[in-house]
Design a protein around this motif. Sequence first.
Motif, PDB file in Angstrom:
ATOM      1  N   SER A 196       0.824  -1.218   0.000  1.00 29.55           N
ATOM      2  CA  SER A 196       0.000   0.000   0.000  1.00 29.55           C
ATOM      3  C   SER A 196       0.849   1.254   0.000  1.00 29.55           C
ATOM      4  O   SER A 196       0.491   2.257  -0.622  1.00 29.55           O
ATOM      5  N   SER A 197       1.992   1.200   0.695  1.00 33.30           N
ATOM      6  CA  SER A 197       2.865   2.373   0.760  1.00 33.30           C
ATOM      7  C   SER A 197       3.477   2.705  -0.593  1.00 33.30           C
ATOM      8  O   SER A 197       3.984   3.814  -0.803  1.00 33.30           O
ATOM      9  N   TYR A 208       0.761   5.758  -2.157  1.00 30.62           N
ATOM     10  CA  TYR A 208       1.462   6.965  -1.709  1.00 30.62           C
ATOM     11  C   TYR A 208       1.639   7.883  -2.921  1.00 30.62           C
ATOM     12  O   TYR A 208       2.272   7.502  -3.901  1.00 30.62           O
ATOM     13  N   PHE A 238       3.551   6.049   5.372  1.00 32.16           N
ATOM     14  CA  PHE A 238       2.285   6.048   4.639  1.00 32.16           C
ATOM     15  C   PHE A 238       1.104   6.138   5.601  1.00 32.16           C
ATOM     16  O   PHE A 238       1.031   5.417   6.586  1.00 32.16           O
ATOM     17  N   ARG A 239       0.184   7.056   5.343  1.00 31.40           N
ATOM     18  CA  ARG A 239      -1.034   7.307   6.121  1.00 31.40           C
ATOM     19  C   ARG A 239      -0.756   7.690   7.573  1.00 31.40           C
ATOM     20  O   ARG A 239      -1.599   7.488   8.447  1.00 31.40           O
ATOM     21  N   ASP A 240       0.394   8.243   7.823  1.00 29.76           N
ATOM     22  CA  ASP A 240       0.698   8.673   9.189  1.00 29.76           C
ATOM     23  C   ASP A 240       1.144  10.133   9.182  1.00 29.76           C
ATOM     24  O   ASP A 240       2.335  10.429   9.018  1.00 29.76           O
ATOM     25  N   TYR A 253       0.397   1.503  10.535  1.00 26.77           N
ATOM     26  CA  TYR A 253      -1.048   1.544  10.769  1.00 26.77           C
ATOM     27  C   TYR A 253      -1.403   1.526  12.258  1.00 26.77           C
ATOM     28  O   TYR A 253      -2.577   1.472  12.622  1.00 26.77           O
ATOM     29  N   ALA A 269      -4.331   3.957  12.034  1.00 28.68           N
ATOM     30  CA  ALA A 269      -4.117   4.907  10.941  1.00 28.68           C
ATOM     31  C   ALA A 269      -4.986   4.586   9.730  1.00 28.68           C
ATOM     32  O   ALA A 269      -5.263   5.458   8.914  1.00 28.68           O
ATOM     33  N   PHE A 270      -5.402   3.322   9.617  1.00 28.30           N
ATOM     34  CA  PHE A 270      -6.311   2.959   8.533  1.00 28.30           C
ATOM     35  C   PHE A 270      -7.141   1.764   8.954  1.00 28.30           C
ATOM     36  O   PHE A 270      -6.636   0.813   9.538  1.00 28.30           O
ATOM     37  N   TYR A 274       0.905  14.605   3.975  1.00 28.21           N
ATOM     38  CA  TYR A 274       0.019  15.518   4.684  1.00 28.21           C
ATOM     39  C   TYR A 274       0.719  16.847   4.949  1.00 28.21           C
ATOM     40  O   TYR A 274       1.942  16.943   4.910  1.00 28.21           O
ATOM     41  N   ILE A 302      -8.092   9.486  10.281  1.00 30.15           N
ATOM     42  CA  ILE A 302      -6.871   9.056  10.961  1.00 30.15           C
ATOM     43  C   ILE A 302      -6.943   9.614  12.374  1.00 30.15           C
ATOM     44  O   ILE A 302      -6.945  10.825  12.569  1.00 30.15           O
TER      45      ILE A 302
END
Length: 437
Positions: free
Chosen positions: A95-96, A100, A132-134, A304, A308-309, A388, A411
């Motif tokens: 996913s990263s 991303y 990723f997602r953080d 995660y 985070a997801f 972000y 998140i």
Amino acid sequence: MHRLLQIVILFILYPSLTFSNENSGQKDSLAGGRMFDADIIHEIRIQFLQCAAWDSLFVMKKERDSLSIRRYLQGNVMVDGNQYFSCGVRIKGESSFDFYPGKKKSLKIKFGEFIKKQKLDGLKTINLNNAFRDPSFMREKLYLDFMREEGLPVPRCTYANVYFNGEHLGLYLVTEEVDRGFLERNFQNKKGAFFKGEPNSTFTYLGEDQLLYEQDYKNKNESANDYTHLMELIRVINGTSGMASSDSLKIDDVFNVESCLKIFAISSLFLNVDTYNLLYPHNYYLYKNTRTKKFEWIPYDGNYALCAFSPVFNLNEAENLSVFYEHDSFDHPLTKLLFSKAEYRKFYTDYIAYLVKDKFTNRALSNEIEVLARKIRRSVYYDSHKMYSNAEFEKNIKSSIGDENDAGAFIPGLESFIKQRIKAVKKELGIKEEGNQ
């Protein structure tokens, strides 16, 4: 012959070059001490002579994903001013990588891929993770450090500003590779059966044909006999009858149950959904410790953590998720076995109670978050490739971003989620509140 010529040219051009002098006399148990114990943000510069090196890395990533061909691109790497020549570099991640946006992909650097025995501070390989997602850049660090402080076998983690052919890619989390050196440092042996759990590595019994297990459990020691040990473990977990070699064995004869339960407990508190005991049956290694003759559970990947997801829960559901949760999308024979036995269930709940009273507390984790935020803030602000904004970095320390009622669209804030998670777990386990922790 070509590689030999390269090495000769390097020594001619750089007569003072010594590839591994920094490791001379260094015991393997100390490997990575300067990299992971130093309270600094490292600087890593990756330089390629090849034209279109980034395009080549993408091609190699696609070959690895579709054809299982593993190749590294040759490049020079400078870490904190120390030069390493002809290192192997490749893009990593699932996913990263896929989701991303932009150029900042996760990377793996193998220092001895082209020059054998070349190491960084005694380490053969490091991973550069792109958070990723953080938005906070802290989830993986908090999660892994917490488990290591509990004496569990997990990778070490630190930070680095990473440059690619002079361009600043941004702030990365540097994590330790789970390899034979890691095994030696954590278990004082490294020759046992060693597997990486790929997606769908659920421990479901599939029969006595070894080929049925090879896709989901990657053999890292590459010994065909190792699958015999793995299949024995799976038979014991499933209570499969008619297998004489496993009939008289109990799970704690072949598996370090207490260590695994501690890891599952921490994963549940941190709600790292990308784990076997929550939503996804992967992100772990299994190692058969030759000293104890038992398999060890080794987790990795914590971006995660603190939810985070999650494609399943909204924020309220995530905060209040049971510590005995089992997702119904795949079979959970290991957690079913562990949670069905009274002595293991008690050990698990007692350990969680200990953590939320003394370790997984608002005060302790808020202090750690504050220290990390001060340490990385300047590098986060300077990172123009992050997912972000600076404002979202600051906000996500305290509170959530995104739609809290839409699974996968929010998140949680680090501190707000920890506070509510502690309350929910204490309520579930009947633990009385004891003032402001």
